[in-house]
Design a protein around this motif. Structure first.
Motif, PDB file in Angstrom:
ATOM      1  N   ASN A   1      36.020 -28.496 -29.641  1.00 36.79           N
ATOM      2  CA  ASN A   1      35.030 -29.571 -29.543  1.00 36.79           C
ATOM      3  C   ASN A   1      34.060 -29.365 -28.386  1.00 36.79           C
ATOM      4  O   ASN A   1      33.413 -30.310 -27.931  1.00 36.79           O
ATOM      5  N   LYS A   2      33.979 -28.108 -27.911  1.00 37.78           N
ATOM      6  CA  LYS A   2      33.058 -27.734 -26.828  1.00 37.78           C
ATOM      7  C   LYS A   2      33.315 -28.539 -25.558  1.00 37.78           C
ATOM      8  O   LYS A   2      32.391 -28.998 -24.877  1.00 37.78           O
ATOM      9  N   ILE A   3      34.607 -28.708 -25.274  1.00 41.89           N
ATOM     10  CA  ILE A   3      35.036 -29.383 -24.056  1.00 41.89           C
ATOM     11  C   ILE A   3      35.710 -28.359 -23.146  1.00 41.89           C
ATOM     12  O   ILE A   3      36.512 -27.533 -23.604  1.00 41.89           O
ATOM     13  N   LYS A   4      35.403 -28.402 -21.845  1.00 46.00           N
ATOM     14  CA  LYS A   4      35.996 -27.454 -20.895  1.00 46.00           C
ATOM     15  C   LYS A   4      37.453 -27.835 -20.637  1.00 46.00           C
ATOM     16  O   LYS A   4      37.725 -28.954 -20.150  1.00 46.00           O
ATOM     17  N   PRO A   5      38.405 -26.956 -20.956  1.00 45.42           N
ATOM     18  CA  PRO A   5      39.827 -27.313 -20.880  1.00 45.42           C
ATOM     19  C   PRO A   5      40.279 -27.798 -19.511  1.00 45.42           C
ATOM     20  O   PRO A   5      40.975 -28.806 -19.416  1.00 45.42           O
ATOM     21  N   LEU A   6      39.898 -27.106 -18.438  1.00 44.41           N
ATOM     22  CA  LEU A   6      40.377 -27.500 -17.104  1.00 44.41           C
ATOM     23  C   LEU A   6      39.840 -28.871 -16.706  1.00 44.41           C
ATOM     24  O   LEU A   6      40.591 -29.735 -16.234  1.00 44.41           O
ATOM     25  N   ALA A   7      38.564 -29.084 -16.919  1.00 40.43           N
ATOM     26  CA  ALA A   7      37.968 -30.383 -16.589  1.00 40.43           C
ATOM     27  C   ALA A   7      38.582 -31.490 -17.451  1.00 40.43           C
ATOM     28  O   ALA A   7      38.841 -32.603 -16.974  1.00 40.43           O
ATOM     29  N   TYR A   8      38.848 -31.170 -18.710  1.00 38.42           N
ATOM     30  CA  TYR A   8      39.423 -32.152 -19.629  1.00 38.42           C
ATOM     31  C   TYR A   8      40.856 -32.502 -19.235  1.00 38.42           C
ATOM     32  O   TYR A   8      41.236 -33.682 -19.210  1.00 38.42           O
ATOM     33  N   LEU A   9      41.660 -31.488 -18.903  1.00 42.93           N
ATOM     34  CA  LEU A   9      43.033 -31.750 -18.471  1.00 42.93           C
ATOM     35  C   LEU A   9      43.054 -32.589 -17.195  1.00 42.93           C
ATOM     36  O   LEU A   9      43.862 -33.505 -17.054  1.00 42.93           O
ATOM     37  N   THR A  10      42.143 -32.286 -16.271  1.00 47.77           N
ATOM     38  CA  THR A  10      42.043 -33.075 -15.037  1.00 47.77           C
ATOM     39  C   THR A  10      41.718 -34.529 -15.352  1.00 47.77           C
ATOM     40  O   THR A  10      42.321 -35.460 -14.786  1.00 47.77           O
ATOM     41  N   TYR A  11      40.786 -34.712 -16.275  1.00 43.93           N
ATOM     42  CA  TYR A  11      40.404 -36.070 -16.693  1.00 43.93           C
ATOM     43  C   TYR A  11      41.598 -36.795 -17.318  1.00 43.93           C
ATOM     44  O   TYR A  11      41.848 -37.977 -17.025  1.00 43.93           O
ATOM     45  N   LEU A  12      42.363 -36.110 -18.162  1.00 45.48           N
ATOM     46  CA  LEU A  12      43.533 -36.724 -18.791  1.00 45.48           C
ATOM     47  C   LEU A  12      44.565 -37.147 -17.747  1.00 45.48           C
ATOM     48  O   LEU A  12      45.130 -38.244 -17.824  1.00 45.48           O
TER      49      LEU A  12
ATOM     50  N   ASN B   1      49.270 -47.580 -27.010  1.00 45.80           N
ATOM     51  CA  ASN B   1      48.111 -48.230 -27.626  1.00 45.80           C
ATOM     52  C   ASN B   1      47.187 -47.139 -28.190  1.00 45.80           C
ATOM     53  O   ASN B   1      46.522 -46.427 -27.446  1.00 45.80           O
ATOM     54  N   SER B   2      47.157 -47.010 -29.511  1.00 44.47           N
ATOM     55  CA  SER B   2      46.387 -45.933 -30.134  1.00 44.47           C
ATOM     56  C   SER B   2      44.888 -46.068 -29.873  1.00 44.47           C
ATOM     57  O   SER B   2      44.184 -45.064 -29.756  1.00 44.47           O
ATOM     58  N   GLU B   3      44.398 -47.305 -29.755  1.00 44.85           N
ATOM     59  CA  GLU B   3      42.967 -47.500 -29.506  1.00 44.85           C
ATOM     60  C   GLU B   3      42.577 -46.958 -28.140  1.00 44.85           C
ATOM     61  O   GLU B   3      41.522 -46.339 -27.986  1.00 44.85           O
ATOM     62  N   GLU B   4      43.431 -47.178 -27.151  1.00 43.59           N
ATOM     63  CA  GLU B   4      43.142 -46.643 -25.821  1.00 43.59           C
ATOM     64  C   GLU B   4      43.245 -45.122 -25.805  1.00 43.59           C
ATOM     65  O   GLU B   4      42.428 -44.440 -25.176  1.00 43.59           O
ATOM     66  N   LEU B   5      44.243 -44.592 -26.500  1.00 42.51           N
ATOM     67  CA  LEU B   5      44.394 -43.136 -26.556  1.00 42.51           C
ATOM     68  C   LEU B   5      43.208 -42.481 -27.262  1.00 42.51           C
ATOM     69  O   LEU B   5      42.780 -41.379 -26.889  1.00 42.51           O
ATOM     70  N   ASN B   6      42.673 -43.156 -28.269  1.00 42.67           N
ATOM     71  CA  ASN B   6      41.535 -42.595 -29.006  1.00 42.67           C
ATOM     72  C   ASN B   6      40.324 -42.348 -28.113  1.00 42.67           C
ATOM     73  O   ASN B   6      39.524 -41.447 -28.370  1.00 42.67           O
ATOM     74  N   THR B   7      40.197 -43.142 -27.059  1.00 42.56           N
ATOM     75  CA  THR B   7      39.056 -42.956 -26.155  1.00 42.56           C
ATOM     76  C   THR B   7      39.180 -41.682 -25.328  1.00 42.56           C
ATOM     77  O   THR B   7      38.214 -41.247 -24.701  1.00 42.56           O
TER      78      THR B   7
ATOM     79  N   GLU C   1      33.148 -40.516 -27.487  1.00 47.69           N
ATOM     80  CA  GLU C   1      31.897 -40.647 -26.737  1.00 47.69           C
ATOM     81  C   GLU C   1      32.129 -40.994 -25.275  1.00 47.69           C
ATOM     82  O   GLU C   1      31.224 -40.856 -24.451  1.00 47.69           O
ATOM     83  N   SER C   2      33.349 -41.444 -24.950  1.00 41.88           N
ATOM     84  CA  SER C   2      33.627 -41.834 -23.561  1.00 41.88           C
ATOM     85  C   SER C   2      34.025 -40.650 -22.682  1.00 41.88           C
ATOM     86  O   SER C   2      34.210 -40.813 -21.472  1.00 41.88           O
ATOM     87  N   ILE C   3      34.167 -39.453 -23.249  1.00 39.38           N
ATOM     88  CA  ILE C   3      34.494 -38.272 -22.437  1.00 39.38           C
ATOM     89  C   ILE C   3      33.326 -38.000 -21.488  1.00 39.38           C
ATOM     90  O   ILE C   3      32.179 -37.927 -21.924  1.00 39.38           O
ATOM     91  N   PRO C   4      33.593 -37.889 -20.188  1.00 36.26           N
ATOM     92  CA  PRO C   4      32.496 -37.709 -19.210  1.00 36.26           C
ATOM     93  C   PRO C   4      31.735 -36.396 -19.430  1.00 36.26           C
ATOM     94  O   PRO C   4      32.276 -35.411 -19.940  1.00 36.26           O
ATOM     95  N   GLN C   5      30.499 -36.392 -18.991  1.00 32.05           N
ATOM     96  CA  GLN C   5      29.620 -35.251 -19.208  1.00 32.05           C
ATOM     97  C   GLN C   5      30.127 -33.984 -18.536  1.00 32.05           C
ATOM     98  O   GLN C   5      29.910 -32.878 -19.026  1.00 32.05           O
TER      99      GLN C   5
END
Length: 252
Positions: free
Chosen positions: A209-220, A231-237, A243-247
């Motif tokens: 999905n063109k997301i940087k793995p290290l930055a994404y793991l840090t965000y998680l 809560n599946s709705e919260e996990l979906n974000t 769209e809520s994934i930071p730039q």
């Protein structure tokens, strides 16, 4: 290590699933409740999965003819010429798919009916005729028999424009795990393998999905302690296509 991936028309998802064997029952259990098309290589274990339509891989068919050409040392021989003919059929089909890459599934389906189906028909007729004369235990004979065996799955591509001509999408997702597994020697138990499958799933899905793995793991790691993981709705974000994934997590 089993790998499951979505097609190119869906959000990119790649899931690794560690099992102790490659028995078909594992695919059957994992895909319980799923119905639709399933792209695979020629492994017979997928035949036990219910409610699915198997889609074959022309790349595996092509590889058989490529291997036959390598095995036949006499380039002037009839067998070498015939192996090249089989390879050329495959190349024609791949060339068409490359030309139609940007089309919508509906337009691709229409083009396949018009231009691809005649080539597929000619290829199968050629294979049936060659089976009568090729030595069954030769490299060429093996390639021809493989083509005939896989044909019902190969021609499924004509049914839907979303389908792909090969299983290379899943093959590519296996490759990072194979390349990196010498770095995973500390995962020397079943639980270790399951843990690495989870991490690999997150990393490869992010990349799809063109997301940087290290930055994404840090965000998680920053976000997960602060939400209700049930809560599946919260996990979906937090999913890579949200769209809520930071730039700063996104590639240029």
């Amino acid at each position: 290590m089993w790998v499951y991936a979505t097609g190119h028309t869906d959000e990119g998802i790649c899931l690794y699933d560690y099992r102790t064997t490659r028995a078909g029952k594992h695919a059957k259990n994992f895909l319980h409740g799923f119905n639709g098309y399933l792209h695979t290589d020629g492994y017979a274990g997928y035949n036990v999965v219910p409610n699915i339509k198997l889609v074959g891989c022309l790349a595996h068919v092509r590889r058989k003819y490529s291997q036959a050409l390598t095995a036949i040392k006499d380039v002037e021989s009839t067998s070498h010429t015939k192996a090249k003919e089989g390879l050329q059929y495959c190349n024609q089909l791949f060339a068409l798919e490359k030309k139609w890459k940007a089309l919508s599934p509906e337009d691709r389906h229409e083009k396949r009916q018009e231009e691809m189906e005649p080539i597929l028909d000619a290829f199968f007729a050629w294979a049936k005729n060659m089976k009568k004369v090729a030595l069954s235990k030769s490299a060429l004979g093996s390639a021809i028999q493989y083509t005939i065996n896989q044909w019902p799955k190969v021609i499924t591509i004509l049914a839907d424009g979303r389908l792909e001509i090969s299983n290379n999408r899943a093959e590519r997702m296996v490759k990072p795990f194979v390349i990196n597994r010498k770095n995973f020697l500390f995962c020397n138990t079943a639980k270790g393998a399951q843990a690495s499958a989870i991490v690999q799933s997150i990393v490869e899905t992010a990349k799809a999905n063109k997301i940087k793995p290290l930055a994404y793991l840090t965000y998680l790691f920053e976000q997960l302690p602060n939400i209700d993981v049930n809560n599946s709705e919260e996990l979906n974000t937090l999913l890579p296509w949200s769209e809520s994934i930071p730039q700063n997590c996104k590639t240029e």
